[in-house]
Each structure stands twice: as structure tokens, then as C-alpha cells.
Design a protein around this motif. Sequence first.
Motif, short mmCIF file in Angstrom:
data_model
loop_
_atom_site.label_atom_id
_atom_site.label_comp_id
_atom_site.label_asym_id
_atom_site.label_seq_id
_atom_site.Cartn_x
_atom_site.Cartn_y
_atom_site.Cartn_z
N GLY A 251 0.78 -1.21 0.00
CA GLY A 251 0.00 0.00 0.00
C GLY A 251 0.82 1.27 0.00
O GLY A 251 1.87 1.36 0.64
N VAL A 252 0.32 2.29 -0.71
CA VAL A 252 1.02 3.57 -0.82
C VAL A 252 0.05 4.74 -0.66
O VAL A 252 -1.15 4.62 -0.90
N VAL A 262 4.45 9.37 -0.70
CA VAL A 262 4.82 9.96 0.57
C VAL A 262 4.75 8.97 1.72
O VAL A 262 5.21 9.26 2.83
N CYS A 263 4.19 7.79 1.48
CA CYS A 263 4.15 6.74 2.50
C CYS A 263 3.99 5.41 1.79
O CYS A 263 3.24 5.31 0.81
N GLU A 264 4.70 4.39 2.27
CA GLU A 264 4.63 3.08 1.63
C GLU A 264 4.72 1.97 2.67
O GLU A 264 4.88 2.23 3.87
N GLY A 265 4.59 0.73 2.21
CA GLY A 265 4.63 -0.41 3.12
C GLY A 265 3.35 -0.63 3.89
O GLY A 265 3.34 -1.34 4.90
N LEU A 266 2.24 -0.07 3.41
CA LEU A 266 0.96 -0.20 4.10
C LEU A 266 0.20 -1.43 3.65
O LEU A 266 0.49 -2.01 2.59
N ASN A 283 -4.81 2.18 8.03
CA ASN A 283 -4.04 1.04 7.56
C ASN A 283 -4.93 -0.19 7.75
O ASN A 283 -4.80 -0.93 8.72
N ALA A 284 -5.86 -0.34 6.82
CA ALA A 284 -7.00 -1.24 7.02
C ALA A 284 -6.60 -2.68 7.29
O ALA A 284 -7.22 -3.37 8.10
N GLY A 285 -5.55 -3.16 6.62
CA GLY A 285 -5.16 -4.55 6.76
C GLY A 285 -4.55 -4.90 8.10
O GLY A 285 -4.37 -6.08 8.42
N LYS A 297 8.60 8.72 5.35
CA LYS A 297 7.65 8.07 4.44
C LYS A 297 7.05 6.82 5.09
O LYS A 297 6.92 5.78 4.46
N ALA A 298 6.70 6.99 6.36
CA ALA A 298 6.23 5.85 7.14
C ALA A 298 4.91 6.17 7.83
O ALA A 298 4.56 7.33 8.06
#
Length: 413
Positions: A251-252, A262-266, A283-285, A297-298
Motif C-alpha cells: 500500500g502507498v 509519501v508513505c509506503e509499506g501499508l 491502515n486497514a489490513g 515516508k512511514a
Amino acid sequence: MTGKNNERGEHATAVVTNDASSEQGIEGSGPEPGLQTVGPEAPAAKAVPGAGKAGKPPVDLTKFKVEKTCSRGLAAWLAANRISLAITSYQSGRVYLVGSDQQGRVSFFERIFERAMGVVGNAQRIYLGSLYQLWRFENVLRSNEVIHGQYDKCYVPRNAQTIGDLDIHELGIRSNGKVVFVNTKYSCLAELSPTHSFKPIWKPKFVSKLAPEDRCHLNGLAMVDGRPKYVTAVCRSDTVDGWRDRRHDGGVVIDIETDEIVCEGLSMPHSPRWANGKLWVLNAGTGHLGWVDFEKKAFVPLAFFPGFLRGLSIIGNVAAVGLSKPRNQRFEGLQLDEELRKRDSDPWCGVQIVSLTNGDVSNWIRFEGDITEIFDISFLPNVRNPMMIGLRTAEIRDLITFEAETPTEEIPA
């Protein structure tokens, strides 16, 4: 009215419901002259196109049975803040307007709109995305008026633009009044077109072309100062339905003005919202609400909720978060499962009201029965007890209003 003991031993507030499938109106509220009590949708609205699978008959949305319970303090909180909620559930085809009545109870008013999804609104106007249309509802009451003896806002469907089945997700309203929506099927942001189904205004750089393939599952939209600014996607896939293989950590969050991630690894992020100088996201998952650390970016988690998170609305320092029960195959097998096991909790379907200061939940709504998923939420400030006109009731024919000859002061948003 329903009320039952919840897990904490508190007694839920009495709930007054006006169901789209019920022939009875609200207790003690007879219709005003010339207005009919809100009744059922006609049989023609029952079948959901494409709902019948493997020879099964189409789902009859009017037959859905839903039990609603809420926290003891919800009615008082809604009344004290003069605020209501609009909640959608595409699974049950429902729009729920939740307010407080004159007897100090929580009031639910619901209408059937097939595949009700993105919703955004205020005291004067509500926009709603549905199966193949984008709806605009207008409040026709002035600030000192009520209808049926109790509703201070009456939202009437004034426009429905046919856009086709775009799998429309979240909506935003520009400062110039134009609606922006997430066109998930075509992996882009779009506006309405007077001639065509949509006008694309942006797509991720990693998506090579507009195609009806839901490549990255673009789903969420954050507006900043009346303009679209951030979106969420389940991954960076550029192949048909490719997002399903990247649900755990692909996810991004994307800044659409710079095309920067601007954010990743979601894990299946949803519902980005800009508030109080921060970009909030679900962060639904994993079941967490948190905010974006732009330098790293976290994702920085604030609070865990027992459900698949989708739908977020923020007013002041308070947020309403939508919770759904994980669906077979698509939502199962995520980190959320382990988080629930660690906390010995079952997943919810409902809404929880949370402080953005400390992550504490102050109030909640829970849905049980023939509904397991919530899609979107919108706070309605300066609205005490709203109602909505349905498509197949006498009211949609008989409730006729017209503009005054002299201009009147507009109701503030």
C-alpha cells in the motif's frame, strides 16, 4: 427501539429507527399536512443488478434485517455538539443518517441506494456515489424549520448523473463546488463530464494507461484547502487486478501534485484525511488508524480497532472510524487476523468515535444481522436530526419547494 447490554456492562442508548423497508414511521411523529410518512421502497427497487450468482436469485435489499446498538453517551454527545453522521454500506445498499431526537435518543434514518459508497456532505448538501450514478442531495429546510415534527434537515435528491459502473469510491468537493471522485475501475481521479461517463484529471505515474482493469485499487482521497491532494492505493501494480497479490504490504499514499509516494509499506490503506496539520490514514489490513511521517515516508499508528477499517471523518480533534468484518478471501489472511487473536477480540461492523489526542474511543455504533461492512462516513456539522427523501415514496412527488422572490441567507456548511 432497541437496547442491549454491551461488553462493558453499559446499557446502550435507545435507538429510534426509520427503516427504508418499514411501513411504520418514527414513534409519535405524524406527518405534517401534505407530507406522507416515509414508507418502503417499491418492489422495482429490490433487485440488485448482477447480485444473483451461480443461479441464485438477486438479493432483495428491502428484506435485510439489521440490529443497531450504540454507546450510552452517543445521543448526548451528538446533541451537545449539534452534529450528525452519514454512513454508507454498499453491501446492504444503505445510507444511514444518524442524529439525536427531541427525546434524547439516537435517531437512525435510512434509505436504499444500490452499492452506496463514497459520501461527503454538510448542513446543506450531500453527495453520494452508488452503483452507476453520482447523487446530489439538497436540504430544503431553513434554519428554523422542521419536517414531520422533528427533522431539522431534509435532504432531497436533486440530481443523479449517470456515470456507469466505475466502482466509484471516495468523493471530494473542490473550493469551486465541483465534485472529484476516485474512479477505481480506471485507476484515476475524475470529475463529471456533461457528455461522457467521466473526465480523468489524474492517474498514478506507474499506471501506463486508462483501462477498466482496477490495476492498483486506487480508493481513497484527501482534500486540502478545497483541492484534491493525496490518494491511497493498495499497491503500484500496472496489470489487471494486480493489487490482490500485494495486500499485505504494497500500500502507498501519493501526493497527486508532485506524483511523489509519501508513505509506503501499508496494508490496504484507505480514507486519507488532512486535519490538524497531519495526514491521517487507515491502515486497514492491520486495523490501525495513524498518520504519515513525511520525512520517513512511514505510517505512525495511533490506535487499533477491531475490524477492517474503511471510512474516516474528522471534526476538530475527533474522528469517526468505520469498521467492517473481514470478508472471505479478499480481506482474510492479513495482519488484522493476528491482531484480533492477540487481543482475543471478534471483528466489528460499525463506527467508533475516537480522540485523535490519545486514541481513546468515547462512543460507538454497532450493526449486526444482514450487514457486515461499512464503506464511508461523513460528519454533518450543524445538523441535529436529518432525514432523506427516498426515490419511491409519495414524498418525492409531493414535497415541492421553490426559491423565494428575494434572496435568503444560505445555511452555512
